[in-house]
Scaffold this motif. Sequence first.
Motif, short mmCIF file in Angstrom:
data_model
loop_
_atom_site.label_atom_id
_atom_site.label_comp_id
_atom_site.label_asym_id
_atom_site.label_seq_id
_atom_site.Cartn_x
_atom_site.Cartn_y
_atom_site.Cartn_z
N SER A 118 0.88 -1.20 0.04
CA SER A 118 -0.03 -0.02 0.08
C SER A 118 0.70 1.29 -0.03
CB SER A 118 -1.12 0.04 1.10
OG SER A 118 -0.03 -0.03 2.56
N LYS A 119 2.14 1.13 0.46
CA LYS A 119 3.12 2.24 0.55
C LYS A 119 3.85 2.50 -1.01
CE LYS A 119 3.42 1.85 5.55
NZ LYS A 119 4.54 1.82 6.70
N ARG A 120 3.97 1.83 -1.58
CA ARG A 120 4.54 1.67 -3.04
C ARG A 120 4.09 2.57 -3.94
NH1 ARG A 120 7.48 -3.35 -2.31
NH2 ARG A 120 8.05 -3.48 -4.71
N ILE A 121 5.13 3.22 -4.76
CA ILE A 121 4.89 3.90 -6.03
C ILE A 121 4.61 2.80 -7.06
CG2 ILE A 121 5.80 5.36 -7.55
CD1 ILE A 121 7.80 6.76 -5.59
N PHE A 122 3.22 2.95 -7.67
CA PHE A 122 2.74 1.83 -8.45
C PHE A 122 3.49 1.66 -9.65
CE2 PHE A 122 -0.09 0.23 -11.71
CZ PHE A 122 -0.19 -1.14 -11.21
N TYR A 123 3.84 2.81 -10.39
CA TYR A 123 4.70 2.76 -11.66
C TYR A 123 6.00 2.09 -11.40
CZ TYR A 123 7.80 6.76 -11.77
OH TYR A 123 8.86 7.69 -11.84
N PHE A 124 6.50 2.13 -10.36
CA PHE A 124 7.76 1.38 -10.07
C PHE A 124 7.53 -0.09 -10.01
CE2 PHE A 124 10.04 5.03 -7.71
CZ PHE A 124 10.21 5.65 -8.98
N ASP A 125 6.39 -0.63 -9.22
CA ASP A 125 5.88 -1.64 -9.40
C ASP A 125 5.56 -2.44 -10.56
OD1 ASP A 125 6.16 -1.96 -6.77
OD2 ASP A 125 4.18 -1.86 -6.15
N GLY A 126 4.88 -1.65 -11.53
CA GLY A 126 4.54 -2.11 -12.86
C GLY A 126 6.12 -2.31 -13.72
N ILE A 127 6.91 -1.27 -13.21
CA ILE A 127 8.16 -1.64 -14.10
C ILE A 127 8.88 -3.06 -13.64
CG2 ILE A 127 10.44 -0.71 -14.80
CD1 ILE A 127 9.16 1.99 -14.31
N ARG A 128 8.80 -3.09 -12.38
CA ARG A 128 9.54 -4.30 -11.60
C ARG A 128 8.81 -5.49 -12.16
NH1 ARG A 128 13.11 -4.20 -7.59
NH2 ARG A 128 12.29 -1.86 -6.94
N ALA A 129 7.54 -5.49 -12.12
CA ALA A 129 6.94 -6.67 -12.80
C ALA A 129 7.15 -6.89 -13.86
CB ALA A 129 5.32 -6.51 -12.54
N VAL A 130 7.03 -5.72 -15.11
CA VAL A 130 7.73 -6.18 -16.23
C VAL A 130 9.12 -6.72 -16.58
CG1 VAL A 130 8.11 -5.08 -18.65
CG2 VAL A 130 5.95 -4.46 -17.31
#
Length: 354
Positions: A6-18
């Motif tokens: 919940s505290k994460r920056i989502f677009y960083f998570d999107g990049i990491r998942a990719v």
Amino acid sequence: MENSISKRIFYFDGIRAVAILCVVLLHVTGHLGEIMNYDLSTIYSLSGLYTMFANNFFRIGIALFLMLSGALLLGRDWDIKGFFSKRIPRLLKPFLFWALIFSIILILSSYFVSSINFVTKFGALDMINVFVDTLLCRGPGSEVYWFVWMMLGMYLLMPIFNKWINNTDFSKIEYFLIIWAIYIVAVHSLMIPVPEILSFFISPIGFVVLGYYLRYTERKIFNSSIIALIFIAVPSVLMFIYSYCIADTTILFVFHRYSILIMIVAIGVFCIFKSSPILNDPRDDVRKIVSSIAVCSYGMYLIHSPMIMVVRRIVHINFAFDYIIFFIVGFILSWIIIYVLAKMPIIDDYIGVK
């Protein structure tokens, strides 16, 4: 793990998942390439053409991981002791843990299943050698662990670059990136020889600085979804065309992971996640899945290749079937394993969740 998501920056998570998806798909393709043993009679088949594309495009995974490290860690006020005491254990404890686990798996599977035969001797010294070989990227499926050693080198350099970035302006960072890009073209495209140890540090650290720059730059070229799509599409097409045109002389041509075209595609992926409202604000269920993959990505990286290596000794039917099985094992199963283990409070420090 839910609170950390919940505290994460989502677009960083999107990049990491990719990034982890690309890494797994690249290694699935690599494992199948070794099995298929492509030659001129099969290279222009559908599987061969896909392999030409996948072996190049999916190389952006490592670049994206490096860029995320720079975006998250550079430009911040931290001391060297605190940085090392936090980052080095988070890097090395999961590495040592999974290297030990998979060394045991290699030994036991070879002992009880004669067709697997990763290990042929089972003395105490032989078993220690299996663990050492795994740590040094020489064991079956452990070749991907070079990434850990490379990241250790990046962490050792980051305090220097963080101090510099905190005391400089964007024009000087841009100057550094231009010089670094020229180096990338010279070494990884024109193949001008340099000492390997030099390339081991210079090439990846540039991606780290690039990640910081892309996060904070206000230049329109790096804040446009349309331009980002062009950055992704044009180099991808060029890499495929080049690989196709020279396939008759080199069988399968692979661009270097730090080549200029790979760099441009990685920039495009980073920028499209940064600038696209759609990718930044998905449905809640999509957000949870993507963030969960991002949290588990380091552990997934550490376990996916050894798992595929074991499965490939058992299963081989055809390219399409094997690809699906290897992907399920390398991505979905590795995600589930790390996700479940992350629920255990004692072991979560050792499995690779971030």
